[in-house]
Motif scaffolding. Structure first.
Motif, mmCIF file in Angstrom:
data_model
loop_
_atom_site.group_PDB
_atom_site.id
_atom_site.type_symbol
_atom_site.label_atom_id
_atom_site.label_comp_id
_atom_site.label_asym_id
_atom_site.label_seq_id
_atom_site.Cartn_x
_atom_site.Cartn_y
_atom_site.Cartn_z
ATOM 1 N N THR A 81 0.719 -1.069 -0.124
ATOM 2 C CA THR A 81 0.034 -0.220 -0.078
ATOM 3 C C THR A 81 0.605 1.296 0.045
ATOM 4 O O THR A 81 0.525 2.168 -0.604
ATOM 5 C CB THR A 81 -0.926 0.262 1.236
ATOM 6 N N ARG A 82 1.790 1.239 0.673
ATOM 7 C CA ARG A 82 2.942 2.429 1.102
ATOM 8 C C ARG A 82 3.478 2.682 -0.169
ATOM 9 O O ARG A 82 3.965 3.605 -0.554
ATOM 10 C CB ARG A 82 3.675 2.108 2.109
ATOM 11 N N LEU A 83 3.804 1.362 -1.115
ATOM 12 C CA LEU A 83 4.640 1.548 -2.269
ATOM 13 C C LEU A 83 4.084 2.467 -3.382
ATOM 14 O O LEU A 83 4.520 2.862 -4.382
ATOM 15 C CB LEU A 83 4.844 0.190 -2.670
ATOM 16 N N ARG A 84 2.576 2.527 -3.170
ATOM 17 C CA ARG A 84 1.907 3.512 -4.051
ATOM 18 C C ARG A 84 2.038 4.864 -4.018
ATOM 19 O O ARG A 84 1.812 5.764 -4.677
ATOM 20 C CB ARG A 84 0.413 3.188 -4.221
ATOM 21 N N THR A 85 2.705 5.356 -3.071
ATOM 22 C CA THR A 85 2.840 6.761 -2.626
ATOM 23 C C THR A 85 4.179 7.190 -3.627
ATOM 24 O O THR A 85 5.138 6.604 -3.965
ATOM 25 C CB THR A 85 3.168 7.255 -1.165
ATOM 26 N N ARG A 91 4.633 1.970 -14.130
ATOM 27 C CA ARG A 91 4.137 1.075 -15.088
ATOM 28 C C ARG A 91 3.849 -0.428 -14.316
ATOM 29 O O ARG A 91 2.703 -0.990 -14.748
ATOM 30 C CB ARG A 91 5.062 0.884 -16.486
ATOM 31 N N ILE A 92 4.970 -0.628 -13.714
ATOM 32 C CA ILE A 92 4.768 -2.332 -13.050
ATOM 33 C C ILE A 92 3.626 -2.201 -12.063
ATOM 34 O O ILE A 92 2.720 -2.981 -12.135
ATOM 35 C CB ILE A 92 6.068 -2.565 -12.408
ATOM 36 N N ILE A 93 3.493 -1.049 -11.370
ATOM 37 C CA ILE A 93 2.477 -1.087 -10.111
ATOM 38 C C ILE A 93 1.268 -0.783 -10.838
ATOM 39 O O ILE A 93 0.048 -1.387 -10.204
ATOM 40 C CB ILE A 93 2.893 0.024 -8.933
ATOM 41 N N ALA A 94 0.960 -0.176 -11.958
ATOM 42 C CA ALA A 94 -0.320 0.136 -12.612
ATOM 43 C C ALA A 94 -0.871 -1.276 -13.185
ATOM 44 O O ALA A 94 -2.004 -1.188 -13.692
ATOM 45 C CB ALA A 94 -0.097 1.228 -13.346
ATOM 46 N N ASP A 95 0.214 -1.995 -13.672
ATOM 47 C CA ASP A 95 -0.082 -3.382 -14.463
ATOM 48 C C ASP A 95 -1.181 -4.114 -13.581
ATOM 49 O O ASP A 95 -0.853 -4.425 -12.351
ATOM 50 C CB ASP A 95 1.099 -4.163 -14.860
ATOM 51 N N PRO A 96 -2.504 -4.636 -14.232
ATOM 52 C CA PRO A 96 -3.185 -5.585 -13.524
ATOM 53 C C PRO A 96 -2.542 -6.648 -13.117
ATOM 54 O O PRO A 96 -2.996 -7.437 -12.165
ATOM 55 C CB PRO A 96 -4.243 -5.728 -14.785
ATOM 56 N N VAL A 97 -1.497 -7.072 -13.527
ATOM 57 C CA VAL A 97 -0.815 -8.337 -12.861
ATOM 58 C C VAL A 97 -0.145 -8.109 -11.490
ATOM 59 O O VAL A 97 0.080 -8.888 -10.788
ATOM 60 C CB VAL A 97 0.380 -8.917 -13.669
ATOM 61 N N VAL A 112 0.406 -7.486 -7.734
ATOM 62 C CA VAL A 112 -0.918 -7.746 -6.710
ATOM 63 C C VAL A 112 -0.837 -6.377 -5.917
ATOM 64 O O VAL A 112 0.049 -5.908 -5.413
ATOM 65 C CB VAL A 112 -0.046 -8.738 -5.916
ATOM 66 N N PRO A 113 -2.208 -6.029 -5.548
ATOM 67 C CA PRO A 113 -2.526 -4.842 -4.997
ATOM 68 C C PRO A 113 -2.172 -4.847 -3.359
ATOM 69 O O PRO A 113 -2.017 -3.985 -2.650
ATOM 70 C CB PRO A 113 -3.907 -4.390 -5.217
ATOM 71 N N GLY A 114 -2.388 -6.113 -2.889
ATOM 72 C CA GLY A 114 -2.162 -6.288 -1.456
ATOM 73 C C GLY A 114 -1.809 -7.897 -0.981
ATOM 74 O O GLY A 114 -1.824 -8.923 -2.292
ATOM 75 N N TYR A 115 -1.280 -8.201 -0.040
ATOM 76 C CA TYR A 115 -1.052 -9.627 0.196
ATOM 77 C C TYR A 115 -1.533 -9.830 1.551
ATOM 78 O O TYR A 115 -0.955 -9.278 2.420
ATOM 79 C CB TYR A 115 0.398 -9.723 -0.128
ATOM 80 N N ASP A 116 -2.334 -11.060 1.607
ATOM 81 C CA ASP A 116 -2.660 -11.490 2.971
ATOM 82 C C ASP A 116 -2.434 -12.760 3.424
ATOM 83 O O ASP A 116 -2.750 -13.378 4.512
ATOM 84 C CB ASP A 116 -4.304 -11.399 3.121
ATOM 85 N N GLY A 117 -1.196 -13.402 2.786
ATOM 86 C CA GLY A 117 -0.957 -14.904 3.118
ATOM 87 C C GLY A 117 -1.811 -15.798 2.645
ATOM 88 O O GLY A 117 -1.544 -17.157 3.128
ATOM 89 N N SER A 118 -3.051 -15.624 2.118
ATOM 90 C CA SER A 118 -3.807 -16.737 1.640
ATOM 91 C C SER A 118 -3.388 -17.345 0.488
ATOM 92 O O SER A 118 -2.452 -17.042 -0.472
ATOM 93 C CB SER A 118 -5.401 -16.061 1.270
#
Length: 433
Positions: free
Chosen positions: A242-246, A276-282, A284-290
Motif C-alpha cells: 500500500t505504501r509503495l503506491r505513494t 508501469r509495473i505497479i499500474a499493471d493489472p498483474v 498484486v495490490p495487497g497480500y494477506d498470506g492466503s
C-alpha cells in the motif's frame, strides 16, 4: 576431443556450433554417443558437489531464515529455466545455456555478497576474490571429475562452448570494458592463476565480448532475482504494498536503485518503469498470506518474467534477424524500458531487504566468521583443510599461493558448515591463545 562427442553432436547439435566449440581442455576417452557433448556438460554440473552446496548458501536471506525464501540452489534452478527457454527461442543449444545458468553462482562463498566482500578484503594482496572468477576456477580446476594423465585435476572438463557461456565477465581484473557511464568495470571472470585455461576457452572469441549464451544467462539471472527477490520480500512481510503506491516511497526505490546499481537509464525512466509495473493489472495490490494471494503472486512473477524475456527476444530478432542465433552470431538486445523495469525491481528488493541487513548484527557476525576462519586455517597449515585442499596447500610454492588455497576452502563452505567450522576451530584456537 572424443570421436563419440562429435558423432552424437553431428545428429542433434545445431549447426551454429563448430567442432572447436565441442572441444574439451583435456581429451577424454570415447563416451556413449547417444548423448551430445552439451548434454554431458549439463549432467556434470547437475551431479557436482559444488551445485549441491548451493542449497545451503545465502541468496538474499539466509537459508535458515524461513522455509519459503530462495537459496542459491533454487535461484540457480530458476535461472536455468528462464535462460533455457529464452536461449532456445533464439536458437542457442538449450543445454549450453542450462549449463551456464546452473553454473553461474557456483563460485559464491557462504553468506552471499557479504561473504564475497570479506574474502575480497582478505585476498587483496593476492589479486582479490570475485565469485564469478571462482566459478571458472571450480569448473576448470577444483571440482573433482576429470584428471589428466599426469594427475592434474581439470575440474568438470566442460566443452569450450559451455565453459565460455558460463563466463559472465570474460576478462582479467582491471581489463574489462568500461561501464556504460564510463566508469571502470569492477567485476571480472578469471584470476591470474587461471589465465591458461581462460586463454583456451576464449580462442577465436572477440576480446571482451561475451557469447550470446553468456548474455542470455546474465539476463536470466537479472530477471530471476529481480522478480523472485520481490516475491520473497512480499511473502516475508518486508514490503508494504500500500505504501509503495505513494510518490515518496517510489522515489526511495528509485534512489536505492541508483545508489546500488547505477544503471545506464535516467531516474525519470526508473520512476516511470516502477509506475508501469505497479499500474499493471498483474501487480498484486495487497497480500494477506492466503492461498489465493500466493497464487496471484506466483502469476505476477510468471507474467513479469515472460514480459522481460519476450521484450529481449523481440528486440534481438529485430536487430539480428530470424534463424538460429548462437555463440557470436548476435548480441542480446534488452530495450531500455525493460532494463529500467528490471533494475527498479532490484532496487525495490535492495531497499526493503538487502540494505537494512547491512546494519544487522548478524551481518557483522558473518564477516567475523569468514575472517576468523581464514586466520585459523592459515595458522594451522593443512591440518584442518579438507583432503583436496590440504594437498593443494602442501603443493603451494609461497605464502600467496597458500592463502589462495585457504580462500578456495572457505569459499567452498556453506553458511551452515562455515558456522560449524568456526565453532570448532576458533573455539579450539581461543583456548590455545
Amino acid at each position: 576431443m572424443t570421436t563419440s562427442d562429435l558423432a552424437g553432436a553431428s545428429v542433434r547439435t545445431p549447426a551454429s556450433y563448430s567442432e572447436r566449440d565441442l572441444e574439451r581442455w583435456w581429451t577424454e576417452p570415447a563416451k556413449n554417443p547417444r548423448r551430445t557433448a552439451f548434454e554431458r556438460d549439463r549432467a556434470r554440473v547437475v551431479h557436482s558437489s559444488a551445485l549441491r552446496r548451493l542449497g545451503a548458501k545465502t541468496q538474499v536471506l539466509g537459508p535458515s531464515s524461513d522455509d519459503f525464501v530462495r537459496t542459491r540452489l533454487t535461484h540457480s534452478l530458476e535461472v536455468a529455466q528462464v535462460g533455457r527457454e529464452l536461449g532456445k527461442q533464439l536458437g542457442c543449444d538449450p543445454d549450453v545455456v542450462d549449463t551456464a545458468c546452473l553454473s553461474h553462482d557456483l563460485g559464491h562463498p557462504p553468506f552471499g555478497h557479504n561473504g564475497e566482500r570479506a574474502l575480497d578484503e582478505i585476498a587483496e594482496d593476492i589479486g582479490g576474490f570475485e565469485g564469478n572468477a571462482q566459478t571458472l576456477r571450480l569448473l576448470s580446476r577444483l571440482e573433482p571429475k576429470v584428471f589428466t594423465d599426469g594427475g592434474e585435476c581439470v575440474g568438470l572438463n566442460l566443452t569450450r562452448a559451455s565453459l565460455d557461456a558460463a563466463t559472465k565477465y570474460p576478462w582479467l581484473p582491471g581489463a574489462g570494458p568500461d561501464r556504460p557511464d564510463g566508469r571502470p568495470q569492477r567485476k571480472y571472470g578469471v584470476f591470474p592463476e587461471d589465465v591458461e585455461v581462460f586463454g583456451w576457452l576464449r580462442q577465436g572469441a572477440p576480446v571482451g565480448r561475451r557469447c550470446l549464451e553468456a548474455q542470455v544467462m546474465d539476463l536470466a539471472d537479472d530477471v530471476s532475482y529481480s522478480v523472485h527477490d520481490v516475491e520473497d520480500a512480499i511473502v516475508g512481510g518486508r514490503v508494504d504494498l500500500t505504501r509503495l503506491r505513494t510518490a515518496a516511497e517510489q522515489d526511495r526505490v528509485v534512489a536505492q536503485a541508483r545508489d546500488w546499481y547505477d544503471p545506464p537509464v535516467e531516474d525519470d525512466a526508473l520512476g516511470a518503469a516502477l509506475e508501469r509495473i505497479i499500474a499493471d493489472p498483474v501487480w498484486v495490490p495487497g497480500y494477506d498470506g492466503s492461498r489465493r494471494d500466493l497464487a496471484r503472486l506466483k502469476d505476477m512473477t510468471s507474467q513479469l518474467i515472460g514480459r522481460f524475456c519476450g521484450a529481449a527476444e523481440r528486440a534481438t530478432r529485430a536487430s539480428a534477424g530470424e534463424g538460429p542465433l548462437a555463440r557470436y552470431d548476435a548480441d542480446l538486445v534488452v530495450p531500455p524500458e525493460t532494463l529500467a523495469e528490471i533494475v527498479v525491481l532490484k532496487g525495490l528488493a535492495a531497499l526493503y531487504v538487502m540494505a537494512p541487513r547491512e546494519y544487522e548484527a548478524a551481518y557483522l557476525t558473518q564477516r567475523t566468521v569468514i575472517f576468523d576462519l581464514v586466520d585459523a586455517l592459515i595458522s594451522s597449515g593443512p591440518e584442518h583443510l579438507e583432503g583436496p585442499f590440504a594437498a593443494d596447500y602442501r603443493a603451494a610454492g609461497d605464502d600467496g599461493a597458500r592463502l589462495r588455497v585457504v580462500v578456495d576452502q572457505v569459499a567452498s563452505l556453506t553458511d551452515t558448515s562455515a558456522q560449524q567450522w568456526h565453532a570448532r576451530l576458533c573455539g579450539m584456537l581461543s583456548e590455545v591463545y
